[in-house]
Design an enzyme around this catalytic site. Structure first.
Site, PDB file in Angstrom:
ATOM      1  N   HIS A   5       0.872  -1.186   0.000  1.00 30.14           N
ATOM      2  CA  HIS A   5       0.000   0.000   0.000  1.00 30.14           C
ATOM      3  C   HIS A   5       0.907   1.235   0.000  1.00 30.14           C
ATOM      4  O   HIS A   5       1.874   1.286   0.764  1.00 30.14           O
ATOM      5  CB  HIS A   5      -0.856  -0.070   1.268  1.00 30.14           C
ATOM      6  CG  HIS A   5      -1.786   1.051   1.530  1.00 30.14           C
ATOM      7  ND1 HIS A   5      -2.332   1.832   0.559  1.00 30.14           N
ATOM      8  CD2 HIS A   5      -2.292   1.512   2.721  1.00 30.14           C
ATOM      9  CE1 HIS A   5      -3.142   2.724   1.124  1.00 30.14           C
ATOM     10  NE2 HIS A   5      -3.122   2.560   2.426  1.00 30.14           N
ATOM     11  N   HIS A  49      -7.446  -0.004   2.087  1.00 37.18           N
ATOM     12  CA  HIS A  49      -8.157   1.210   2.293  1.00 37.18           C
ATOM     13  C   HIS A  49      -8.093   2.197   1.125  1.00 37.18           C
ATOM     14  O   HIS A  49      -8.919   3.102   1.014  1.00 37.18           O
ATOM     15  CB  HIS A  49      -7.569   1.786   3.597  1.00 37.18           C
ATOM     16  CG  HIS A  49      -7.471   3.207   3.867  1.00 37.18           C
ATOM     17  ND1 HIS A  49      -6.328   3.877   4.177  1.00 37.18           N
ATOM     18  CD2 HIS A  49      -8.464   4.108   3.904  1.00 37.18           C
ATOM     19  CE1 HIS A  49      -6.574   5.131   4.421  1.00 37.18           C
ATOM     20  NE2 HIS A  49      -7.852   5.297   4.268  1.00 37.18           N
TER      21      HIS A  49
HETATM   22 FE1  FEO Z   1      -2.084   2.692   7.268  1.00 42.40          FE
HETATM   23 FE2  FEO Z   1      -4.017   3.366   4.468  1.00 42.40          FE
HETATM   24  O1  FEO Z   1      -2.482   3.378   5.555  1.00 42.40           O
END
Ligand code: FEO
Length: 399
Positions: free
Chosen positions: A78, A146
């Site tokens: 990410h 996320h």
């Molecule tokens: Fe811990 Fe979306 O970063």
């Protein structure tokens, strides 16, 4: 500090005891940026840390006994800077490292940093990477859990999921495993993390959980907080409920009041809610509550009463901030009504009513508005509205 997860796997990230503001919301127990060193025939580092802690990560690699030139891969699950910020400082010191990530992550890294000299190996869901005999990494893309690039990495033979943001908590502790901590505290922090970070993407989370249903997991190593090894069933079950937006029979009153008149209406609403057995009540005066508290309260709340005095024909500014935050985090399917007092100009409750419509919540009744002082009749309306809201909470929680 480093922690052995099991033979060949070491947690080498950074425990951030000091952070109290995580990109805009409060983190009262700090956080961690987890990075995992995998030392087999090949050596891989899974995720890194925030930019200011690059040296700490490097020192931890040395403590774990790995020479920088021995690192073959840096797996970037990410690109958000809490996990990638150390890369520009770190990669020049790891001369043989290839960055392993998906295409979207590569694009985002290229926007943040000068990646011209970085060696990339792009992967997608189902691809594997061998770290030697009997050690195979498999990649599982998890877009929007996320960010669009979010990904997990699975060590097949050991059944360890490096889940990145999923299953994380903002929780600084030297006790790095779930079974070394108080479970209700951990689950509360995981809930708070979910509410503030992952909640808007709950449909995606549900799809990812369905995809993981047949993936055996002995250990989950998230990128924040403690490592799950003894309470995997509990954290998975909790995620199922949050992803499904399962609510409790709970009413939360959020309000701000200038001269205690809106506050009087809160008292009357409380009476109505309390008259319905089995309903939990939480009252959050927004000037005394943090954004984190608001979001954490919201995730299992079925119904809201939203109150604000009118200030300059607007709702009170901290009530506006609270609603803005909750609207962005998206808590679908709730019910609510608005209330508040005003003097010569209207605004607060009416604007809150418009927000209820924008959030597509069910509005249980028209705004209850008092002019200067709530009359006995208005207070009776508040009590009746509170009772009806509590009954609606029971109905929504039973769905
Ligand atoms: Fe811990 Fe979306 O970063």
């Amino acid at each position: 500090m480093i922690t052995s997860v099991q033979a060949g796997i070491t947690a080498v990230g950074y425990i951030d005891w000091a952070v109290r503001d995580f990109h805009g919301y409060d983190t009262q127990r700090g956080s961690t940026y987890n990075s995992y060193l995998l030392q087999f025939e090949k050596t891989a580092l899974v995720d890194t840390v925030k930019e200011p802690f690059a040296t700490d990560l490097l020192m931890n690699l040395v403590r774990a006994g790995v020479a920088p030139e021995a690192v073959d891969y840096v797996i970037v699950n990410h690109a958000e800077p809490d996990h990638s910020g150390a890369l520009p400082a770190l990669l020049p010191l790891l001369p043989n490292a290839t960055v392993v990530c998906n295409k979207k992550t590569q694009e985002i890294l290229g926007a943040y940093y000068n990646t011209a000299k970085w060696r990339f190996q792009l992967v997608k869901t189902g691809d594997t990477l061998s770290l030697g005999v009997g050690r195979t990494l498999q990649f599982i893309e998890m877009p929007m859990v996320h960010w669009p690039d979010s990904m997990a990495t699975y060590l097949q033979e050991e059944q360890i999921l490096f889940s990145n943001d999923a299953f994380g908590q903002h929780y600084a502790t030297s006790r790095r495993f779930d079974d070394e901590n108080d479970l209700p505290t951990l689950l509360f922090e995981a809930k708070s993390y979910y509410a503030n970070i992952v909640n808007p993407y709950s449909k995606r989370v549900a799809a990812v959980l369905a995809g993981l249903a047949n993936v055996p997991m002995k250990v989950i190593c998230p990128s924040h907080g403690v490592i799950w090894r003894s309470h995997i069933a509990e954290i998975l079950e909790a995620y199922q409920g949050w992803a499904a937006q399962r609510v409790q029979p709970k009413v939360t009153i959020l309000f701000d009041s200038m001269w205690h008149r809106t506050e009087k209406m809160v008292s009357a609403i409380q009476e109505g809610v309390a008259s319905v057995p089995g309903v939990v009540l939480e009252v959050l005066p927004v000037r005394a509550a943090t954004l984190n508290q608001l979001a954490t309260a919201a995730i299992d709340t079925a119904c809201f009463a939203l109150g604000s005095s009118t200030l300059n024909q607007q709702m009170m500014p901290q009530m506006a901030a609270a609603i803005c935050y909750l609207q962005g985090l998206n808590f679908p399917g709730r019910a609510a009504f608005s209330f508040g007092s005003h003097g010569w100009g209207k605004g607060g409750p009416e604007l809150l009513s418009a927000k209820i419509a924008e959030m597509r919540w069910t509005e249980t009744q028209a705004p209850i508005v008092a002019k200067y002082e709530p009359t006995a009749e208005i207070l009776t309306q508040c009590t009746q509205a509170g009772q009806a809201l509590a009954e609606k909470a029971l109905e929504l929680a039973a769905k």
